[in-house]
Design a protein around this motif. Structure first.
Motif, PDB file in Angstrom:
ATOM      1  N   CYS A  50      36.256  46.803  40.880  1.00  0.00           N
ATOM      2  CA  CYS A  50      35.354  45.807  41.460  1.00  0.00           C
ATOM      3  C   CYS A  50      35.947  45.323  42.777  1.00  0.00           C
ATOM      4  O   CYS A  50      37.045  44.771  42.791  1.00  0.00           O
ATOM      5  N   GLY A  51      35.230  45.526  43.856  1.00  0.00           N
ATOM      6  CA  GLY A  51      35.681  45.027  45.144  1.00  0.00           C
ATOM      7  C   GLY A  51      35.261  43.588  45.355  1.00  0.00           C
ATOM      8  O   GLY A  51      34.592  42.982  44.515  1.00  0.00           O
ATOM      9  N   GLU A  52      35.634  43.046  46.500  1.00  0.00           N
ATOM     10  CA  GLU A  52      35.300  41.650  46.794  1.00  0.00           C
ATOM     11  C   GLU A  52      33.806  41.427  46.966  1.00  0.00           C
ATOM     12  O   GLU A  52      33.326  40.318  46.810  1.00  0.00           O
ATOM     13  N   ALA A  53      33.055  42.463  47.327  1.00  0.00           N
ATOM     14  CA  ALA A  53      31.609  42.332  47.516  1.00  0.00           C
ATOM     15  C   ALA A  53      30.834  42.874  46.318  1.00  0.00           C
ATOM     16  O   ALA A  53      29.658  43.186  46.425  1.00  0.00           O
ATOM     17  N   SER A  54      31.468  42.969  45.163  1.00  0.00           N
ATOM     18  CA  SER A  54      30.823  43.549  43.982  1.00  0.00           C
ATOM     19  C   SER A  54      30.105  42.483  43.162  1.00  0.00           C
ATOM     20  O   SER A  54      30.289  41.286  43.360  1.00  0.00           O
ATOM     21  N   SER A  55      29.310  42.958  42.212  1.00  0.00           N
ATOM     22  CA  SER A  55      28.651  42.047  41.283  1.00  0.00           C
ATOM     23  C   SER A  55      29.663  41.269  40.459  1.00  0.00           C
ATOM     24  O   SER A  55      29.457  40.102  40.146  1.00  0.00           O
ATOM     25  N   CYS A  56      30.786  41.921  40.106  1.00  0.00           N
ATOM     26  CA  CYS A  56      31.831  41.225  39.348  1.00  0.00           C
ATOM     27  C   CYS A  56      32.333  40.023  40.137  1.00  0.00           C
ATOM     28  O   CYS A  56      32.469  38.928  39.590  1.00  0.00           O
ATOM     29  N   ALA A  57      32.596  40.240  41.425  1.00  0.00           N
ATOM     30  CA  ALA A  57      33.094  39.143  42.265  1.00  0.00           C
ATOM     31  C   ALA A  57      32.074  38.024  42.348  1.00  0.00           C
ATOM     32  O   ALA A  57      32.436  36.834  42.303  1.00  0.00           O
ATOM     33  N   ASP A  58      30.790  38.381  42.454  1.00  0.00           N
ATOM     34  CA  ASP A  58      29.737  37.361  42.517  1.00  0.00           C
ATOM     35  C   ASP A  58      29.685  36.532  41.240  1.00  0.00           C
ATOM     36  O   ASP A  58      29.554  35.311  41.286  1.00  0.00           O
ATOM     37  N   VAL A  59      29.794  37.194  40.104  1.00  0.00           N
ATOM     38  CA  VAL A  59      29.735  36.486  38.820  1.00  0.00           C
ATOM     39  C   VAL A  59      30.993  35.645  38.621  1.00  0.00           C
ATOM     40  O   VAL A  59      30.920  34.467  38.265  1.00  0.00           O
ATOM     41  N   LEU A  60      32.157  36.247  38.868  1.00  0.00           N
ATOM     42  CA  LEU A  60      33.423  35.554  38.607  1.00  0.00           C
ATOM     43  C   LEU A  60      33.679  34.390  39.556  1.00  0.00           C
ATOM     44  O   LEU A  60      34.486  33.511  39.257  1.00  0.00           O
ATOM     45  N   SER A  61      32.994  34.371  40.702  1.00  0.00           N
ATOM     46  CA  SER A  61      33.179  33.258  41.641  1.00  0.00           C
ATOM     47  C   SER A  61      31.995  32.296  41.639  1.00  0.00           C
ATOM     48  O   SER A  61      31.949  31.377  42.449  1.00  0.00           O
ATOM     49  N   SER A  62      31.063  32.479  40.724  1.00  0.00           N
ATOM     50  CA  SER A  62      29.884  31.612  40.693  1.00  0.00           C
ATOM     51  C   SER A  62      30.215  30.250  40.074  1.00  0.00           C
ATOM     52  O   SER A  62      31.247  30.072  39.436  1.00  0.00           O
ATOM     53  N   THR A  63      29.321  29.295  40.260  1.00  0.00           N
ATOM     54  CA  THR A  63      29.506  27.977  39.639  1.00  0.00           C
ATOM     55  C   THR A  63      29.504  28.084  38.119  1.00  0.00           C
ATOM     56  O   THR A  63      30.079  27.246  37.444  1.00  0.00           O
ATOM     57  N   TRP A  64      28.855  29.114  37.617  1.00  0.00           N
ATOM     58  CA  TRP A  64      28.761  29.293  36.171  1.00  0.00           C
ATOM     59  C   TRP A  64      30.046  29.852  35.577  1.00  0.00           C
ATOM     60  O   TRP A  64      30.153  29.978  34.360  1.00  0.00           O
ATOM     61  N   SER A  65      31.027  30.169  36.408  1.00  0.00           N
ATOM     62  CA  SER A  65      32.288  30.713  35.903  1.00  0.00           C
ATOM     63  C   SER A  65      33.239  29.616  35.436  1.00  0.00           C
ATOM     64  O   SER A  65      34.361  29.904  35.027  1.00  0.00           O
ATOM     65  N   LYS A  66      32.783  28.379  35.487  1.00  0.00           N
ATOM     66  CA  LYS A  66      33.604  27.240  35.047  1.00  0.00           C
ATOM     67  C   LYS A  66      32.824  26.383  34.054  1.00  0.00           C
ATOM     68  O   LYS A  66      31.613  26.303  34.103  1.00  0.00           O
ATOM     69  N   VAL A  67      33.560  25.742  33.185  1.00  0.00           N
ATOM     70  CA  VAL A  67      33.026  24.714  32.291  1.00  0.00           C
ATOM     71  C   VAL A  67      33.749  23.452  32.705  1.00  0.00           C
ATOM     72  O   VAL A  67      34.919  23.263  32.365  1.00  0.00           O
ATOM     73  N   GLY A  68      33.077  22.639  33.502  1.00  0.00           N
ATOM     74  CA  GLY A  68      33.764  21.503  34.107  1.00  0.00           C
ATOM     75  C   GLY A  68      34.827  22.066  35.035  1.00  0.00           C
ATOM     76  O   GLY A  68      34.548  22.959  35.829  1.00  0.00           O
ATOM     77  N   PRO A  69      36.064  21.612  34.908  1.00  0.00           N
ATOM     78  CA  PRO A  69      37.116  22.129  35.783  1.00  0.00           C
ATOM     79  C   PRO A  69      37.774  23.419  35.279  1.00  0.00           C
ATOM     80  O   PRO A  69      38.553  24.029  35.983  1.00  0.00           O
TER      81      PRO A  69
END
Length: 191
Positions: A50-69
């Motif tokens: 997964c590169g920096e412009a991949s779907s994985c990067a988009d998902v893992l850096s999204s707001t939904w990748s956190k529960v609170g902090p």
């Protein structure tokens, strides 16, 4: 006279041993995947393939990748560890009371983890419109655990697990996302 111990409704049948092994394998798999993603997030790297412009990067850096902090990988790892530990006390070699307690724990955590997996799958498909293969693999492990736990028993719906899913969803919706993350409506905090 030799009597058999009483079997209660929440004591899994001895024939449920294959489901217990599936629970253990899926918990180990989920722990390995989420642990890998957690270490990558801490180091700032992208998953293999997964590169920096991949779907994985988009998902893992999204707001939904956190529960609170917290990164969502933290509660995922805790759930996998709890299920794995409980599964070691749920086998036929354990006393009946240990099996029953372990099965209840597995049931509650499996419902919470399976419900969370469905939530995150839905977010990837319908909100983010990006798929992270590693995340989906971890979610598949949670769903395998849920199905195996339901097949194995106990025969009750662990409401505490549903409450855990509800708390996750509400926390994710109500907590403001950190600035600079992909979320509903685009990248946040760039105004």
């Amino acid at each position: 006279m030799h009597t058999k111990p009483a079997i209660h409704d929440d004591d899994p049948a001895p024939s449920a041993a294959p489901a217990l092994w599936l629970i253990r394998a899926a918990a180990l798999g989920g722990l390995a995947i989420t642990g890998y993603l957690f270490v990558l997030a801490a180091r700032g790297g992208a998953p293999l393939g997964c590169g920096e412009a991949s779907s994985c990067a988009d998902v893992l850096s999204s707001t939904w990748s956190k529960v609170g902090p917290l990164p969502v990988r933290v509660p995922e790892m805790v759930a996998s560890l709890v299920i794995l530990a409980a599964s070691l006390h749920a086998g036929p070699a354990s006393p009946a009371t240990h099996r029953q307690q372990a099965s209840r724990i597995i049931g509650v955590v499996a419902v919470a983890a399976g419900g969370a997996a469905l939530w995150f799958i839905g977010l990837q498909l319908f909100e983010l419109k990006h798929i992270c293969v590693f995340c989906m693999s971890a979610h598949a492990c949670s769903l395998f655990i849920l199905i195996a736990a339901l097949v194995r028993g106990p025969r009750f719906l662990p409401l505490a697990g549903l409450a855990g899913v509800a708390a996750l969803v509400v926390t994710q919706i109500l907590m403001p996302p950190p600035a600079g993350q992909l979320g509903p409506g685009g990248i946040t905090g760039l105004d």
